[in-house]
Design a protein around this motif. Structure first.
Motif: not given
Length: 408
Positions: A289-291, A294-301, A333-337, A382-387
């Motif tokens: 999961v890219e973009g 932060d890394a935590e929300e990438c892991r959530k997805v 669980g990303i409410d503002d996705l 498409g939310r940032g730079d975390a991977v």
């Protein structure tokens, strides 16, 4: 059959100076199988561990935490066939009794022994059989018995899991060898798994807890088979401090990073071996999961995708029903996705763009990838730079069969 995973060969596994391993058949659950393993450490070794976050953790996990807090570990004992979990106070008594029995044979303190168990939950540990099997395991102890140990800790695994690497640091050859077990009831926090890794590098004891955590974060805490966090998950890192190399007091220098990178590679391969041997698995799947912000929300997805039975069964069927992946992204669980920024690739195939089907996507292209034994799912948020990424597998008919018949 494990996905693109061959059984290790004894000749490929390097002995680690300061470690001897012995295995015996104690009849803990079934006769005529290796089920009792001892790891004997020379004096001066540094040991650290990472354990399950399951609040219903097994008795040996509780005892290991206590003993590691006192330091100076000299031995490890592992039984398979019985998890000694869900056994209440008698389970703790039996875990401690196991430590006492091994300590008496080795003339060390019980607190210098770490006990581990894996197998069926809520069954009393047959500690008398362990006690009777210990002399044979100790007599079997040899530096080269890593493969025997990998076989001795298996439960539903179809093959043993062991990895060994050597790296030259400042003219000195450093060895890293590890084993793991696990095929089902696998979900990080830890990711029912056991893992043991040893190196002869000289590592300051103050670094060991941080090292064990970081190694687990990059490996065992990035795999999932079925989303179930075991009661017994444990990962232990040992530095025997035998190498003729300057002590590692921080990870800043090139030599220290080379050792750490080698240990991380071994941990990653051991963790991936668990997924490749996932119960009934036919596909090995990387979810990247890219973009993210932060890394935590990438892991959530990533975990939402990797845990979805609908996604996993689609992969088993090689069915490009890829809306299931988008649905998992949406409920991660990303409410503002913003769904209009979502991109989805299967390997080289661009499946979805701006939250909808890519104009050039063809189902036959998706199916071509789905039929592969190894697949990469790549999601852009498409939310940032975390991977971040995890490794998982599909769900087959055999997964249900294996777990339905596990106790029979």
């Amino acid at each position: 059959m494990a996905v693109n995973l061959a059984a290790p060969q004894a000749g490929d596994l390097h002995a680690v100076p300061g470690v001897r391993i012995g295995v015996a058949e104690a009849g803990i659950r079934k006769a005529n199988r290796k089920d009792l393993t001892v790891v004997l450490l020379d004096e001066g070794a540094s040991v650290a561990g990472v354990f399950t976050k399951n609040r219903f953790c097994a008795a040996p996990v509780q005892v290991c935490r206590e003993h590691l807090a006192s330091g100076d570990i000299r031995a490890i004992v592992v039984n398979t066939g019985n998890a000694n979990a869900g056994t209440g106070e008698p389970g703790l008594v039996n875990a401690r009794r196991t430590c006492v029995a091994l300590a008496r044979h080795l003339n060390i303190a019980p607190e210098q022994v770490l006990p581990f168990s894996t197998g069926v939950i809520m069954e009393p540990l047959p500690v008398d059989r362990i006690e009777q099997g210990l002399p044979a395991a100790i007599a079997d102890a040899q530096p080269a018995h890593w493969l025997r140990a990998a076989e001795g800790i298996m439960t539903t695994d179809t093959l043993p899991k062991a990895v060994s690497r050597q790296v030259v640091v400042d003219g000195v050859t450093i060895t890293v060898t590890g084993i793991s077990k696990g095929a089902g009831m696998i979900r990080p926090n830890m990711a029912t798994m056991l893992g043991f890794m040893a190196t002869d590098a000289v590592i300051d004891a103050k670094l060991m807890n941080e090292l064990a955590f970081e190694l687990a974060e990059g490996s065992f805490n990035r795999v999932t088979v079925d989303g179930d966090t075991s009661t017994n998950d444990s990962f232990v890192v040992i530095a025997t401090n035998k190498a003729k190399l300057a002590p590692i007091a921080s990870w800043d220098g090139a030599a220290a990073r080379k050792v750490k990178d080698t240990m991380q590679e071994v941990a990653r391969l051991l963790a991936q071996a668990i997924v490749r041997d996932g119960e009934g698995a036919t596909k090995f799947i990387t979810v990247r999961v890219e973009g993210g912000k932060d890394a935590e929300e990438c892991r959530k997805v990533a975990y939402a995708i990797g845990h979805s039975p609908l996604v996993k069964t689609a992969f088993f069927a090689s069915d490009p029903n890829l809306g299931r992946i988008l649905a998992a992204v949406g409920y991660a669980g990303i409410d503002d996705l913003d769904q209009t920024k979502i991109e989805l690739h299967l390997d080289d195939v661009h499946v979805a763009t701006k939250g909808g089907r890519h104009p050039s996507y063809r189902e036959e292209d998706g199916q071509r990838v789905m039929k592969q034994s190894e697949i990469t799912v790549r999601v852009g948020l498409g939310r940032g730079d975390a991977v971040d990424q995890i490794w998982t597998c599909d769900f087959s008919h055999d997964y249900v069969t294996i777990n339905a018949d596990y106790r029979s």
